[in-house]
Design an enzyme around this catalytic site. Structure first.
Site, mmCIF file in Angstrom:
data_model
loop_
_atom_site.group_PDB
_atom_site.id
_atom_site.type_symbol
_atom_site.label_atom_id
_atom_site.label_comp_id
_atom_site.label_asym_id
_atom_site.label_seq_id
_atom_site.Cartn_x
_atom_site.Cartn_y
_atom_site.Cartn_z
ATOM 1 N N ASP A 1 -17.954 -14.482 6.915
ATOM 2 C CA ASP A 1 -17.011 -15.815 6.894
ATOM 3 C C ASP A 1 -15.967 -15.472 5.843
ATOM 4 O O ASP A 1 -15.928 -14.748 5.142
ATOM 5 C CB ASP A 1 -17.698 -16.903 6.530
ATOM 6 C CG ASP A 1 -18.904 -16.703 5.449
ATOM 7 O OD1 ASP A 1 -18.920 -15.481 4.888
ATOM 8 O OD2 ASP A 1 -19.565 -17.517 4.852
ATOM 9 N N GLU B 1 -16.917 -23.100 5.176
ATOM 10 C CA GLU B 1 -17.110 -24.424 4.023
ATOM 11 C C GLU B 1 -17.206 -25.543 4.736
ATOM 12 O O GLU B 1 -17.363 -26.298 4.242
ATOM 13 C CB GLU B 1 -16.330 -23.979 3.045
ATOM 14 C CG GLU B 1 -16.252 -22.532 2.503
ATOM 15 C CD GLU B 1 -17.564 -22.463 1.387
ATOM 16 O OE1 GLU B 1 -18.552 -23.387 1.304
ATOM 17 O OE2 GLU B 1 -17.948 -21.622 1.112
ATOM 18 N N HIS C 1 -16.589 -15.268 -0.315
ATOM 19 C CA HIS C 1 -16.452 -14.916 1.022
ATOM 20 C C HIS C 1 -15.630 -13.665 1.080
ATOM 21 O O HIS C 1 -15.416 -12.806 1.905
ATOM 22 C CB HIS C 1 -15.703 -15.820 1.788
ATOM 23 C CG HIS C 1 -16.808 -17.007 2.153
ATOM 24 N ND1 HIS C 1 -16.362 -18.053 2.683
ATOM 25 C CD2 HIS C 1 -17.784 -17.320 1.740
ATOM 26 C CE1 HIS C 1 -17.508 -19.000 3.074
ATOM 27 N NE2 HIS C 1 -18.298 -18.358 2.266
ATOM 28 N N CYS D 1 -17.054 -18.870 -3.357
ATOM 29 C CA CYS D 1 -18.375 -18.759 -2.523
ATOM 30 C C CYS D 1 -18.678 -17.246 -2.331
ATOM 31 O O CYS D 1 -19.549 -17.112 -1.648
ATOM 32 C CB CYS D 1 -18.552 -19.570 -1.297
ATOM 33 S SG CYS D 1 -20.216 -20.033 -1.065
ATOM 34 N N HIS E 1 -19.678 -21.451 -5.896
ATOM 35 C CA HIS E 1 -18.704 -22.624 -5.992
ATOM 36 C C HIS E 1 -18.486 -23.071 -7.175
ATOM 37 O O HIS E 1 -17.587 -24.016 -7.665
ATOM 38 C CB HIS E 1 -19.395 -23.988 -5.261
ATOM 39 C CG HIS E 1 -19.628 -23.834 -3.620
ATOM 40 N ND1 HIS E 1 -19.861 -24.836 -3.041
ATOM 41 C CD2 HIS E 1 -19.804 -22.682 -2.853
ATOM 42 C CE1 HIS E 1 -19.825 -24.613 -1.597
ATOM 43 N NE2 HIS E 1 -20.065 -23.208 -1.590
ATOM 44 N N HIS F 1 -25.237 -13.408 2.733
ATOM 45 C CA HIS F 1 -24.335 -14.254 1.753
ATOM 46 C C HIS F 1 -24.810 -13.922 0.621
ATOM 47 O O HIS F 1 -25.977 -13.273 0.123
ATOM 48 C CB HIS F 1 -24.987 -15.907 2.069
ATOM 49 C CG HIS F 1 -24.055 -16.897 1.393
ATOM 50 N ND1 HIS F 1 -23.595 -16.837 0.025
ATOM 51 C CD2 HIS F 1 -23.271 -17.986 1.889
ATOM 52 C CE1 HIS F 1 -22.921 -17.876 -0.275
ATOM 53 N NE2 HIS F 1 -22.648 -18.515 0.936
#
Length: 384
Positions: free
Chosen positions: A75, A134, A102, A100, A355, A161
């Site tokens: 992502d 997101e 990415h 996050c 986050h 992730h």
């Protein structure tokens, strides 16, 4: 060019970190990814976009003797967070940050792709650089746009992730659900405003909102099997304009989390039941909007996940850690509901959580992550 080296990877990650973009706005990121991929050996590569999703990017690597097509997803979007890391390569885009990780996801994917561009895989590979994880459920949008049809359809899909809770470079996974599914909940309560001194002539939605929230919290404690897992959180409540006027309207916004789709659907139905009861009890109107979109639980395929875990447990130089399910959401769950696959964690070891404005994943996780994934994919391609 040969596979990307560690110095190249760090440079790529830092550049991506400086140009974070929100969901469906990832134009600079898309252009940079294309520019990096254009430097790879193009002999076995095919690059394409999606007309209705212009920041998405798909890369197919033709296999030498394919028995299957394996998908890998990364992502690419960021969050509306003002960065507070103090890094020399901090975000250059005001109030937007790769909070996050990415940028790590993309860098790892580019590293894996660069390896297979210069070492032709046995099976076909599809790399999906996905916008809008997101928000806006980019995975669902891509699937519905027909991105994975014909030679572009993976037989199985993988993705990672990052997590600050595991050591840098460690791989984490589990059988069953890795991420919860989520549903956005919006509730509008409509009664009648009036003077604070004459409550009998009004219908107070502050009182009704309080009762609604209290009753909703009994869903988890009294309607859900305590061995199962679910969460209902209301994070926003708006009502009233001034202290001496009874509020005729209120709006509540929140989220539902569940580890299975059945759990989420059960909670959603109970929310509707409570809303109907509140509306009748207080003679008011209660409108409930439930929006799940593509944020289904990330339910890992049993066979493929057992295979990945077995490999990672026994692979040289892989620090594998079995993890617990997380209540955070991830739209890879939608793709896994359509195509068998597995999601796993890459440890990036940080004191700050995902986050957070101070989230600083450790870059020494990148190369071990690439090595673990390329090794696993090569292993998978040798299987019947």
């Amino acid at each position: 060019m040969p596979a990307l080296k560690e110095a190249d990877l760090i440079q790529i990650r830092r550049h991506l970190h400086q140009i974070p973009e929100l969901a469906l706005q990832e134009t600079q990121t898309h252009a940079y990814l294309k520019a990096v991929i254009a430097q790879f050996d193009q002999t076995n590569l095919t690059v394409r976009g999606i007309d209705s999703l212009p920041t998405a990017l798909l890369v197919r690597v033709a296999g030498s003797d394919p028995k299957r097509t394996i998908g890998y997803r990364a992502d690419i979007d960021a969050l509306p967070v003002t960065e507070a890391t103090g890094l020399a390569f901090a975000s250059k885009h005001e109030n937007v940050m790769h909070a996050c990780g990415h940028d790590i996801h993309m860098t790892v994917a580019l590293g894996v792709l660069s390896y297979f561009a210069s070492h032709q895989p046995k099976d076909n590979l599809i790399f999906f650089f996905q916008p809008a994880e997101e928000s806006e459920n980019g995975g669902k949008l891509a699937y519905e746009a027909g991105a994975f049809e014909g030679q572009w359809r993976p037989d199985e899909f993988y993705g990672l992730h990052d997590t600050p809770d595991l050591p840098a470079g460690a791989i984490g996974c589990r059988m069953g659900t890795l991420f919860a599914g989520t549903t956005e909940v919006n509730v509008d309560l409509i009664g009648k405003s009036g003077h604070a001194a004459y409550p009998q002539n009004a219908n107070d939605m502050v009182v009704v909102a309080a009762q609604f929230i209290n009753q909703i919290q009994t869903i988890i404690s009294r309607s859900i099997d305590p061995i199962q897992s679910g969460v209902i959180t209301f994070g926003k409540l708006d009502a009233g304009t001034i202290r001496n006027v009874i509020a005729g309207k209120a709006r509540i916004e929140g989220t539902v989390r569940g580890l299975t789709q059945t759990m989420i659907e059960t909670i959603d139905e109970r929310i509707k039941d409570v809303a109907a009861g509140i509306a009748r009890s207080y003679n008011c109107k209660v409108d409930v909007e439930l929006n799940q979109g593509g944020y289904l639980p990330v339910e890992n395929d049993p066979k493929l996940t057992a295979n990945l875990i077995q490999f990672m447990q026994h692979a040289d130089k892989v620090n594998f850690i079995e993890t617990e399910p997380a209540m955070t959401g991830e739209d890879f769950g939608y793709l896994l509901s359509k195509i068998h696959g597995t999601m796993f964690w890459l440890g990036v070891q940080d004191d700050s959580q995902l986050h957070a404005a101070t989230f600083t994943p450790r870059e020494e996780a990148i190369e071990p992550g690439i090595d673990a994934i390329t090794s696993f994919l090569n292993y998978r391609m040798q299987q019947a």
